[in-house]
Structure formats: structure tokens, C-alpha cells
Scaffold this motif. Sequence first.
Motif, PDB file in Angstrom:
ATOM      1  N   MET A 111      35.287  25.918  76.813  1.00 23.97           N
ATOM      2  CA  MET A 111      36.361  25.289  76.068  1.00 23.97           C
ATOM      3  C   MET A 111      35.872  24.809  74.699  1.00 23.97           C
ATOM      4  O   MET A 111      36.553  24.969  73.705  1.00 23.97           O
ATOM      5  CB  MET A 111      36.928  24.123  76.892  1.00 23.97           C
ATOM      6  CG  MET A 111      38.066  23.420  76.235  1.00 23.97           C
ATOM      7  SD  MET A 111      39.486  24.496  76.127  1.00 23.97           S
ATOM      8  CE  MET A 111      40.731  23.395  75.670  1.00 23.97           C
ATOM      9  N   ALA A 112      34.676  24.213  74.660  1.00 22.81           N
ATOM     10  CA  ALA A 112      34.133  23.711  73.399  1.00 22.81           C
ATOM     11  C   ALA A 112      33.908  24.851  72.414  1.00 22.81           C
ATOM     12  O   ALA A 112      34.142  24.699  71.212  1.00 22.81           O
ATOM     13  CB  ALA A 112      32.833  22.954  73.645  1.00 22.81           C
ATOM     14  N   GLU A 113      33.473  26.003  72.910  1.00 22.83           N
ATOM     15  CA  GLU A 113      33.259  27.170  72.045  1.00 22.83           C
ATOM     16  C   GLU A 113      34.570  27.605  71.403  1.00 22.83           C
ATOM     17  O   GLU A 113      34.620  27.931  70.221  1.00 22.83           O
ATOM     18  CB  GLU A 113      32.662  28.334  72.844  1.00 22.83           C
ATOM     19  CG  GLU A 113      31.239  28.122  73.285  1.00 22.83           C
ATOM     20  CD  GLU A 113      30.270  28.049  72.121  1.00 22.83           C
ATOM     21  OE1 GLU A 113      30.475  28.742  71.110  1.00 22.83           O
ATOM     22  OE2 GLU A 113      29.308  27.275  72.225  1.00 22.83           O
ATOM     23  N   LYS A 114      35.621  27.604  72.180  1.00 24.38           N
ATOM     24  CA  LYS A 114      36.940  28.016  71.700  1.00 24.38           C
ATOM     25  C   LYS A 114      37.436  27.064  70.609  1.00 24.38           C
ATOM     26  O   LYS A 114      37.941  27.498  69.575  1.00 24.38           O
ATOM     27  CB  LYS A 114      37.906  28.042  72.885  1.00 24.38           C
ATOM     28  CG  LYS A 114      39.228  28.663  72.613  1.00 24.38           C
ATOM     29  CD  LYS A 114      40.037  28.706  73.908  1.00 24.38           C
ATOM     30  CE  LYS A 114      41.365  29.369  73.697  1.00 24.38           C
ATOM     31  NZ  LYS A 114      42.156  29.415  74.935  1.00 24.38           N
ATOM     32  N   ILE A 115      37.265  25.779  70.833  1.00 18.17           N
ATOM     33  CA  ILE A 115      37.690  24.776  69.854  1.00 18.17           C
ATOM     34  C   ILE A 115      36.847  24.882  68.591  1.00 18.17           C
ATOM     35  O   ILE A 115      37.370  24.844  67.477  1.00 18.17           O
ATOM     36  CB  ILE A 115      37.614  23.354  70.454  1.00 18.17           C
ATOM     37  CG1 ILE A 115      38.666  23.203  71.555  1.00 18.17           C
ATOM     38  CG2 ILE A 115      37.804  22.297  69.378  1.00 18.17           C
ATOM     39  CD1 ILE A 115      38.541  21.930  72.354  1.00 18.17           C
ATOM     40  N   ALA A 116      35.538  25.037  68.738  1.00 17.72           N
ATOM     41  CA  ALA A 116      34.651  25.163  67.578  1.00 17.72           C
ATOM     42  C   ALA A 116      35.016  26.386  66.749  1.00 17.72           C
ATOM     43  O   ALA A 116      35.024  26.339  65.516  1.00 17.72           O
ATOM     44  CB  ALA A 116      33.198  25.239  68.030  1.00 17.72           C
ATOM     45  N   LYS A 117      35.342  27.473  67.411  1.00 26.18           N
ATOM     46  CA  LYS A 117      35.741  28.687  66.703  1.00 26.18           C
ATOM     47  C   LYS A 117      37.053  28.459  65.956  1.00 26.18           C
ATOM     48  O   LYS A 117      37.207  28.857  64.809  1.00 26.18           O
ATOM     49  CB  LYS A 117      35.879  29.847  67.692  1.00 26.18           C
ATOM     50  CG  LYS A 117      36.109  31.177  67.035  1.00 26.18           C
ATOM     51  CD  LYS A 117      36.099  32.303  68.046  1.00 26.18           C
ATOM     52  CE  LYS A 117      36.292  33.634  67.344  1.00 26.18           C
ATOM     53  NZ  LYS A 117      36.309  34.745  68.282  1.00 26.18           N
ATOM     54  N   LEU A 149      38.156  25.687  64.801  1.00 27.30           N
ATOM     55  CA  LEU A 149      37.901  24.770  63.693  1.00 27.30           C
ATOM     56  C   LEU A 149      36.914  25.336  62.678  1.00 27.30           C
ATOM     57  O   LEU A 149      36.602  24.690  61.692  1.00 27.30           O
ATOM     58  CB  LEU A 149      37.371  23.434  64.220  1.00 27.30           C
ATOM     59  CG  LEU A 149      38.307  22.658  65.132  1.00 27.30           C
ATOM     60  CD1 LEU A 149      37.608  21.421  65.665  1.00 27.30           C
ATOM     61  CD2 LEU A 149      39.586  22.285  64.408  1.00 27.30           C
ATOM     62  N   ASN A 150      36.405  26.534  62.948  1.00 30.07           N
ATOM     63  CA  ASN A 150      35.437  27.189  62.072  1.00 30.07           C
ATOM     64  C   ASN A 150      34.162  26.346  61.926  1.00 30.07           C
ATOM     65  O   ASN A 150      33.655  26.140  60.832  1.00 30.07           O
ATOM     66  CB  ASN A 150      36.063  27.487  60.709  1.00 30.07           C
ATOM     67  CG  ASN A 150      35.295  28.546  59.963  1.00 30.07           C
ATOM     68  OD1 ASN A 150      34.594  29.348  60.566  1.00 30.07           O
ATOM     69  ND2 ASN A 150      35.416  28.549  58.656  1.00 30.07           N
ATOM     70  N   ILE A 151      33.676  25.855  63.049  1.00 34.00           N
ATOM     71  CA  ILE A 151      32.468  25.029  63.082  1.00 34.00           C
ATOM     72  C   ILE A 151      31.345  25.849  63.708  1.00 34.00           C
ATOM     73  O   ILE A 151      31.489  26.365  64.814  1.00 34.00           O
ATOM     74  CB  ILE A 151      32.697  23.746  63.914  1.00 34.00           C
ATOM     75  CG1 ILE A 151      33.775  22.882  63.264  1.00 34.00           C
ATOM     76  CG2 ILE A 151      31.405  22.972  64.077  1.00 34.00           C
ATOM     77  CD1 ILE A 151      34.173  21.687  64.096  1.00 34.00           C
ATOM     78  N   ASN A 152      30.230  25.953  62.989  1.00 36.50           N
ATOM     79  CA  ASN A 152      29.092  26.706  63.510  1.00 36.50           C
ATOM     80  C   ASN A 152      28.169  25.826  64.342  1.00 36.50           C
ATOM     81  O   ASN A 152      27.737  26.207  65.413  1.00 36.50           O
ATOM     82  CB  ASN A 152      28.307  27.349  62.366  1.00 36.50           C
ATOM     83  CG  ASN A 152      29.137  28.394  61.646  1.00 36.50           C
ATOM     84  OD1 ASN A 152      29.945  29.079  62.256  1.00 36.50           O
ATOM     85  ND2 ASN A 152      28.949  28.497  60.352  1.00 36.50           N
ATOM     86  N   GLU A 153      27.837  24.663  63.811  1.00 38.27           N
ATOM     87  CA  GLU A 153      26.957  23.745  64.532  1.00 38.27           C
ATOM     88  C   GLU A 153      27.800  22.634  65.131  1.00 38.27           C
ATOM     89  O   GLU A 153      28.602  22.019  64.450  1.00 38.27           O
ATOM     90  CB  GLU A 153      25.924  23.151  63.582  1.00 38.27           C
ATOM     91  CG  GLU A 153      24.948  24.169  63.057  1.00 38.27           C
ATOM     92  CD  GLU A 153      23.878  23.537  62.195  1.00 38.27           C
ATOM     93  OE1 GLU A 153      23.514  22.377  62.454  1.00 38.27           O
ATOM     94  OE2 GLU A 153      23.424  24.207  61.272  1.00 38.27           O
ATOM     95  N   LYS A 154      27.588  22.385  66.383  1.00 32.53           N
ATOM     96  CA  LYS A 154      28.396  21.372  67.051  1.00 32.53           C
ATOM     97  C   LYS A 154      27.553  20.621  68.069  1.00 32.53           C
ATOM     98  O   LYS A 154      26.515  21.096  68.501  1.00 32.53           O
ATOM     99  CB  LYS A 154      29.598  22.009  67.730  1.00 32.53           C
ATOM    100  CG  LYS A 154      29.206  22.964  68.840  1.00 32.53           C
ATOM    101  CD  LYS A 154      30.356  23.784  69.315  1.00 32.53           C
ATOM    102  CE  LYS A 154      29.939  24.854  70.275  1.00 32.53           C
ATOM    103  NZ  LYS A 154      28.869  25.720  69.880  1.00 32.53           N
ATOM    104  N   THR A 155      28.019  19.455  68.396  1.00 36.34           N
ATOM    105  CA  THR A 155      27.429  18.677  69.471  1.00 36.34           C
ATOM    106  C   THR A 155      28.554  18.366  70.442  1.00 36.34           C
ATOM    107  O   THR A 155      29.569  17.795  70.059  1.00 36.34           O
ATOM    108  CB  THR A 155      26.824  17.360  68.945  1.00 36.34           C
ATOM    109  OG1 THR A 155      25.816  17.680  67.990  1.00 36.34           O
ATOM    110  CG2 THR A 155      26.229  16.544  70.066  1.00 36.34           C
TER     111      THR A 155
END
Length: 125
Positions: free
Chosen positions: A1-7, A9-15
Motif C-alpha cells: 500500500m505504501a508503494e502505491k501511495i508513494a508512486k 505522490l511521485n515520492i522516491n525516498e520514503k519512510t
Amino acid sequence: MAEKIAKKLNINEKTVVECKEFEVIEGNLDNSLWIMHINNEFKIVLDVEEYMKLMETMKNVMKENFELKLEKAILSEFPVDYDDVKAVVLEEMKRDENASISEILNKVKLEHPNLFYNLDLEKIF
């Protein structure tokens, strides 16, 4: 789920943090904004949709701010045709993204003097 949201939001680095135990000190969990106290620092947590709205609003404000600055700069140089000057300035900005509006406008004025009125104030006064 976090990968989907990061994608999304166009976020490469996430915590990604999973909170299993926490205590609600004030308010309720249904709010779209949380203030979290972690290691003596306060952090803001937003719903994804609220974050997206915030980013879109900021993007629109920045675009409007840029357009107003561009308009002011162009009009201060007395263009013959505002739209022509704006088109040339925007093309130049694509070529040199690091230059300021005034630098680009000065370059355009030197390369295309026919786009501006030549007001020789010495002759007027």
C-alpha cells in the motif's frame, strides 16, 4: 500500500512508520490532520488526499506568483505586444532554467529590440 501511495505522490525516498501503540492526548482519530510528538519533536501527519490538495494548492499559488512576476517584469519594459514578448521570454526560460526573469527579459530586449517601445526619456524631458 505504501508503494502505491508513494508512486501516486511521485515520492522516491520514503519512510513508512506503522504505529501499533499510541495514545490520543487530545482530539479524535477521525481528523485528517494529526500532530504527533516523536522524540521531543512535533510532526504533522496528513491524510493522503489532504496532502494531495495541499500540494496542488501550493503548485497553483507558485504558478500564479510566477505569472504575476513575469507580467510585472514584461510590462515594466513597455512591450509593443505583451503576448509576443511573453512567448519569447518563456521560450528563453526553457533554454536557460537557472536564469532569473530579469536576466531573461534583458536578453530578450537586447536580441529583439523591435518587441519594445524605445522610450528615450532624454529627448522627452
